[in-house]
Design an enzyme around this catalytic site. Structure first.
Site, short mmCIF file in Angstrom:
data_model
loop_
_atom_site.label_atom_id
_atom_site.label_comp_id
_atom_site.label_asym_id
_atom_site.label_seq_id
_atom_site.Cartn_x
_atom_site.Cartn_y
_atom_site.Cartn_z
N ALA A 70 -71.95 13.57 -12.77
CA ALA A 70 -69.82 13.22 -13.08
C ALA A 70 -69.94 12.92 -14.33
O ALA A 70 -70.98 12.70 -15.25
CB ALA A 70 -69.28 12.65 -11.98
N GLY A 113 -73.94 13.46 -10.01
CA GLY A 113 -73.48 14.38 -10.05
C GLY A 113 -74.05 15.80 -10.26
O GLY A 113 -73.96 16.96 -9.22
N GLU A 116 -76.91 16.19 -7.26
CA GLU A 116 -76.19 16.93 -6.18
C GLU A 116 -75.68 18.08 -5.71
O GLU A 116 -75.43 19.66 -5.07
CB GLU A 116 -74.93 15.89 -5.59
N GLU A 136 -76.43 6.64 -9.78
CA GLU A 136 -75.01 6.21 -9.70
C GLU A 136 -75.16 4.19 -10.05
O GLU A 136 -74.85 3.70 -10.00
CB GLU A 136 -74.45 6.43 -8.63
N1 DAK Z 1 -71.15 12.04 -18.43
C1 DAK Z 1 -70.79 12.16 -19.80
N2 DAK Z 1 -71.07 12.19 -20.74
C2 DAK Z 1 -72.57 12.17 -20.77
C3 DAK Z 1 -73.05 11.99 -19.96
C4 DAK Z 1 -72.30 12.05 -18.15
N3 DAK Z 1 -72.69 12.34 -17.13
N4 DAK Z 1 -74.57 11.96 -19.54
C5 DAK Z 1 -74.60 12.00 -21.27
N5 DAK Z 1 -73.29 12.30 -21.62
C6 DAK Z 1 -72.92 12.41 -23.19
C7 DAK Z 1 -73.87 11.13 -23.52
O1 DAK Z 1 -73.04 9.83 -23.72
C8 DAK Z 1 -74.00 11.57 -25.24
O2 DAK Z 1 -72.99 11.68 -25.52
P1 DAK Z 1 -72.46 11.33 -26.97
O3 DAK Z 1 -72.68 9.90 -27.08
O4 DAK Z 1 -73.70 12.34 -28.11
O5 DAK Z 1 -71.21 11.38 -27.49
C9 DAK Z 1 -74.27 13.09 -25.04
O6 DAK Z 1 -74.06 13.53 -23.75
C10 DAK Z 1 -76.09 13.10 -24.59
O7 DAK Z 1 -76.31 11.97 -24.71
P2 DAK Z 1 -77.60 11.02 -24.84
O8 DAK Z 1 -77.00 10.77 -25.74
O9 DAK Z 1 -77.43 9.91 -23.65
O10 DAK Z 1 -79.08 11.67 -24.81
P3 DAK Z 1 -80.18 10.66 -24.56
O11 DAK Z 1 -81.24 11.94 -24.23
O12 DAK Z 1 -80.27 9.82 -24.92
O13 DAK Z 1 -80.49 10.51 -22.53
C11 DAK Z 1 -79.61 11.05 -20.61
C12 DAK Z 1 -80.14 11.33 -21.67
C13 DAK Z 1 -79.33 11.72 -19.20
C14 DAK Z 1 -80.84 9.64 -20.29
C15 DAK Z 1 -78.12 9.54 -20.79
O14 DAK Z 1 -77.47 11.05 -21.09
C16 DAK Z 1 -77.43 9.44 -19.69
O15 DAK Z 1 -78.28 8.45 -19.39
N6 DAK Z 1 -76.79 10.13 -18.73
C17 DAK Z 1 -76.29 9.50 -17.66
C18 DAK Z 1 -76.68 9.73 -16.77
C19 DAK Z 1 -76.10 9.21 -15.55
O16 DAK Z 1 -76.03 7.96 -15.26
N7 DAK Z 1 -75.57 9.75 -14.47
C20 DAK Z 1 -74.58 9.43 -12.68
C21 DAK Z 1 -73.38 9.71 -13.70
S1 DAK Z 1 -72.59 9.17 -11.82
C22 DAK Z 1 -68.02 12.55 -6.28
C23 DAK Z 1 -68.60 13.36 -6.77
C24 DAK Z 1 -69.82 13.08 -7.51
C25 DAK Z 1 -69.63 11.69 -8.67
C26 DAK Z 1 -69.16 11.09 -8.33
C27 DAK Z 1 -67.95 10.99 -6.97
N8 DAK Z 1 -66.37 12.61 -5.85
C28 DAK Z 1 -67.07 13.87 -5.63
C29 DAK Z 1 -65.87 11.48 -5.53
C30 DAK Z 1 -71.40 11.38 -9.47
C31 DAK Z 1 -70.88 11.07 -9.81
C32 DAK Z 1 -72.15 10.74 -10.55
O17 DAK Z 1 -73.12 11.40 -11.84
#
Ligand code: DAK
Length: 262
Positions: A70, A113, A116, A136
């Site tokens: 997400a 997400g 998912e 998450e």
């Molecule tokens: N959201 C927003 N931006 C993101 C992002 C995300 N999930 N993932 C990556 N980016 C952005 C980074 O901020 C970065 O942007 P800039 O800084 O360049 O502006 C760009 O993408 C490139 O990412 P990185 O520089 O971090 O790239 P790396 O290769 O160093 O690392 C990575 C890649 C995938 C390991 C890292 O970006 C990372 O850890 N990303 C977050 C992964 C994460 O935690 N995902 C889970 C998010 S929580 C719901 C439905 C669904 C959900 C919740 C509720 N309902 C229906 C109620 C779901 C929740 C989630 O998914």
């Protein structure tokens, strides 16, 4: 014929008769699923659902990411009431009730997400470098779009617990071993392989494909006798279709069937 010009966060291509290729396209955020992207995806699924010629969809991202979750920036702004009233909930439901075959072609990050979303697909094909995870827990939250439930059913209790509680991703090889995906390929072949499968499915009788998909999905949350009862009803229903007669006639006449969807 679907055009891509109305969309900002994805592209849609008619690849061959009956098959659409949908590519998530927010490279600046590793295809993080914001409201706009989920809205556009649900609009595409609406259109695909209503277009009789569409027989199967392939959903993919880029070589670097299927989707990294997400959109964390968007999520940060939501409080409890905001989440309760979140319009994204409708978009997820749209994806859940899509009745045509959906194949995910996954390369790179497939997280939160994004994982998912991939698990909403009927068939998952992954590149060797794909990485699946539910991170998450690292953000102090937990999966919210079916992750705990679909992962449990796909990979069993221990691996689901491991992924959701530790937040550590698994490799494509592990995903294959535990049944999350059905095949792994060279990363540059992932989309091609998914399209080949979609094209094959597109030649089958659409009503049989639809009812078979529904029977399998129902079996995921029914006990065996309920699932078997549904299968029997669906099987019986197909006996009333032209395509069933055509399929059997073609076999006996040693020719290819020409299915009409009737
Ligand atoms: N959201 C927003 N931006 C993101 C992002 C995300 N999930 N993932 C990556 N980016 C952005 C980074 O901020 C970065 O942007 P800039 O800084 O360049 O502006 C760009 O993408 C490139 O990412 P990185 O520089 O971090 O790239 P790396 O290769 O160093 O690392 C990575 C890649 C995938 C390991 C890292 O970006 C990372 O850890 N990303 C977050 C992964 C994460 O935690 N995902 C889970 C998010 S929580 C719901 C439905 C669904 C959900 C919740 C509720 N309902 C229906 C109620 C779901 C929740 C989630 O998914």
């Amino acid at each position: 014929h679907m055009t891509t010009e109305n969309f900002h966060t994805l592209t849609v291509e008619t690849v061959s008769a009956g098959v659409w290729l949908v590519r998530l396209n927010r490279p600046q955020a590793l295809n993080a699923l914001n409201t706009e992207l989920l809205g556009e995806l649900s609009a595409v699924l609406d259109h695909a659902e209503m277009t009789e010629d569409v027989r199967a969809l392939v959903l993919t991202g880029s070589t670097r990411a299927f989707a990294a979750g997400a959109d964390i920036n968007e999520m940060a702004a939501l409080d409890m009431v905001g989440i309760l009233n979140d319009p994204r909930q409708q978009h997820w439901q749209r994806i859940t009730r899509f009745s045509k075959p959906l194949i995910a072609a996954v390369n790179g990050f497939c997280l939160g997400g994004g994982c998912e979303l991939a698990m909403h697909a009927d068939i998952l094909i992954a590149g060797h470098d794909a990485e699946f995870g539910q991170p998450e827990i690292n953000l102090g939250i937990m999966p919210g779009a079916g992750g705990t439930q679909r992962l449990l059913r796909a990979v069993g209790k221990s691996m689901a617990m491991q992924m959701v509680l530790s937040g550590q991703p698994i490799s494509a090889q592990q995903a294959l071993q535990c049944g999350l995906v059905s095949e792994i390929t060279q990363p540059e072949m992932t989309v091609e392989r998914a399209l080949a499968l979609a094209c094959r499915i597109a030649t089958k009788a659409p009503l049989a494909v639809r009812l078979a998909k529904e029977a399998i999905l129902r079996g995921m949350d029914a006990d065996l006798s309920t699932g078997l009862r549904y299968e029997r009803q669906a099987f019986t229903l197909l006996a009333a279709t032209d395509d069933r007669n055509e399929g059997i006639a073609a076999f006996r006449e040693k020719r290819q069937p020409g299915f009409s969807g009737r």
